[in-house]
Scaffold this motif. Structure first.
Motif, PDB file in Angstrom:
ATOM      1  N   PHE A   1      55.239  15.549  72.417  1.00 18.20           N
ATOM      2  CA  PHE A   1      55.897  16.203  71.303  1.00 18.20           C
ATOM      3  C   PHE A   1      55.147  15.461  69.858  1.00 18.20           C
ATOM      4  O   PHE A   1      54.814  16.394  69.132  1.00 18.20           O
ATOM      5  N   GLU A   2      54.867  14.261  70.061  1.00 19.93           N
ATOM      6  CA  GLU A   2      54.342  13.833  68.787  1.00 19.93           C
ATOM      7  C   GLU A   2      52.569  14.349  68.772  1.00 19.93           C
ATOM      8  O   GLU A   2      52.294  14.544  67.686  1.00 19.93           O
ATOM      9  N   ALA A   3      52.288  14.427  69.888  1.00 19.20           N
ATOM     10  CA  ALA A   3      50.649  15.000  69.682  1.00 19.20           C
ATOM     11  C   ALA A   3      50.672  16.354  69.102  1.00 19.20           C
ATOM     12  O   ALA A   3      49.925  16.570  68.278  1.00 19.20           O
TER      13      ALA A   3
ATOM     14  N   THR B   1      46.927  13.728  74.956  1.00 21.57           N
ATOM     15  CA  THR B   1      46.546  14.357  73.635  1.00 21.57           C
ATOM     16  C   THR B   1      45.570  14.830  73.473  1.00 21.57           C
ATOM     17  O   THR B   1      45.749  15.968  72.729  1.00 21.57           O
ATOM     18  N   VAL B   2      44.628  14.593  73.878  1.00 24.71           N
ATOM     19  CA  VAL B   2      43.213  15.470  74.032  1.00 24.71           C
ATOM     20  C   VAL B   2      43.583  16.842  74.460  1.00 24.71           C
ATOM     21  O   VAL B   2      43.127  18.041  73.795  1.00 24.71           O
ATOM     22  N   LEU B   3      44.398  16.900  75.391  1.00 24.31           N
ATOM     23  CA  LEU B   3      44.836  18.230  76.042  1.00 24.31           C
ATOM     24  C   LEU B   3      45.616  18.973  74.872  1.00 24.31           C
ATOM     25  O   LEU B   3      45.310  20.306  74.748  1.00 24.31           O
ATOM     26  N   VAL B   4      46.631  18.600  74.584  1.00 27.27           N
ATOM     27  CA  VAL B   4      47.344  19.089  73.394  1.00 27.27           C
ATOM     28  C   VAL B   4      46.455  19.304  72.090  1.00 27.27           C
ATOM     29  O   VAL B   4      46.739  20.524  71.623  1.00 27.27           O
ATOM     30  N   PHE B   5      45.502  18.555  71.781  1.00 29.37           N
ATOM     31  CA  PHE B   5      44.599  18.999  70.480  1.00 29.37           C
ATOM     32  C   PHE B   5      43.729  20.078  70.762  1.00 29.37           C
ATOM     33  O   PHE B   5      43.470  20.752  70.151  1.00 29.37           O
ATOM     34  N   GLY B   6      43.360  19.935  72.053  1.00 33.37           N
ATOM     35  CA  GLY B   6      42.431  21.156  72.679  1.00 33.37           C
ATOM     36  C   GLY B   6      43.204  22.528  72.532  1.00 33.37           C
ATOM     37  O   GLY B   6      42.693  23.215  71.820  1.00 33.37           O
ATOM     38  N   LEU B   7      44.446  22.403  72.662  1.00 33.75           N
ATOM     39  CA  LEU B   7      45.095  23.591  72.917  1.00 33.75           C
ATOM     40  C   LEU B   7      45.444  24.146  71.337  1.00 33.75           C
ATOM     41  O   LEU B   7      45.201  25.212  71.038  1.00 33.75           O
TER      42      LEU B   7
END
Ligand SMILES: [Zn+2]
Ligand SMILES: [Zn+2]
Length: 290
Positions: free
Chosen positions: A156-158, A72-78
């Motif tokens: 997906f949820e992230a 999730t950190v990766l997705v949030f970072g993007l």
């Protein structure tokens, strides 16, 4: 004609933003979940008296929660990079003028209230049979959540969770011309702090909270019941939407009152808890803002 000399600068800028975004998203998760876990461990006796479920999370739960939170950190970072790039392109505006505090408070409160509404309806959608199997089931593998479950989402949820920030900032920029960056920062700090509190597994709110003047602020029991029983308590920060839509757990207050009993505590223990809680929050906020 495009300025070829600026291309490496742009790449450097994006790399800088990427490092900044990942550090920020990883940092706030580790600081908030770590600080709360440490506090609960330090005040073990108090924590045990306020444990919501008799079932305990196992090593496999901690491992799953932590590893999926890293994804999730990766997705949030993007998403953070997307927000920064949208700002650079002029789609999102921020206010660089001196802070007018009443306006600052309104901006912060409006973003929190809007996020609560976004979260409630997105969460209801994720509980539809298809979406649940496809995506939200992963978060619900934590039947007995721990603070580390705060970011435990499928990819997906992230994405759906993270999308709120750029969408809101874009709409706000069009309607009102932009927010103070410090208000956005405090919104993000508030989000992670409330998120880890909701997954603490230990009731953190004082006895009588649900009947008090701020009883509309959700407690740990509120979200814990969502994890242990599923089909109620979809709200994040406030009880408003659940009450309006009839989705509040029928025994929510009863369950809260059974766990959050007034406890006798001497003054020294009370001040230790307050100092530790205040220090963690202050540390989390300052470290991130720096
Ligand atoms: Zn859910
Ligand atoms: Zn949850």
């Amino acid at each position: 004609m495009p300025d070829l000399n600026s291309a490496p600068e742009l790449v450097n800028d994006i790399v800088d933003h990427m490092i900044g975004a990942f550090t920020f998203d990883l940092g706030r998760y580790l600081i908030a979940a770590g600080a709360l876990s440490l506090l609960l461990w330090f005040f073990g006796k108090w924590s045990d008296a306020r444990r919501i479920q008799s079932r305990r999370a196992g090593i496999a739960d901690y491992k799953r929660e932590f590893l999926s939170s890293m994804r999730t950190v990766l997705v949030f970072g993007l998403t953070t990079i997307t927000t920064v790039l949208l700002e650079a392109a002029g789609w999102i505006s921020v206010m660089t003028t001196e802070i007018v505090w009443p306006l600052f408070a309104i901006q912060l409160a409006a973003m929190i209230v809007a996020h609560d509404a976004y979260f409630y309806w997105m969460h209801r959608w994720l509980h539809n049979k298809t979406m649940f199997r496809f995506s939200h089931l992963h978060h619900h593998k934590s039947r007995t959540p721990t603070p580390w479950a705060a970011y435990s989402f499928s990819s997906f949820e992230a994405m759906a969770e993270a999308a709120f920030v750029p969408i809101y900032l874009f709409a706000f920029s069009i309607a009102f011309g932009g927010m103070y960056p410090f208000a956005i920062f405090l919104f993000l700090a508030h989000m992670i702090i409330r998120n880890v509190m909701g997954h603490a597994g230990i009731e953190l709110f004082p006895a009588g909270w649900t009947r008090g003047p701020l009883g509309w602020i959700t407690t740990t029991t509120h979200h814990d019941l969502h994890h242990s029983q599923g089909n109620s308590n979809f709200g994040l920060y406030f009880t408003w939407w659940d009450r309006m839509m009839g989705t509040e757990h029928p025994e929510y207050e009863q369950r809260f009152n059974a766990i959050a009993k007034p406890i006798r505590m001497n003054v020294r223990a009370a001040s230790n808890i307050s100092i530790a809680a205040f220090a963690s929050l202050a540390l989390a906020t300052t470290v991130q803002w720096i």
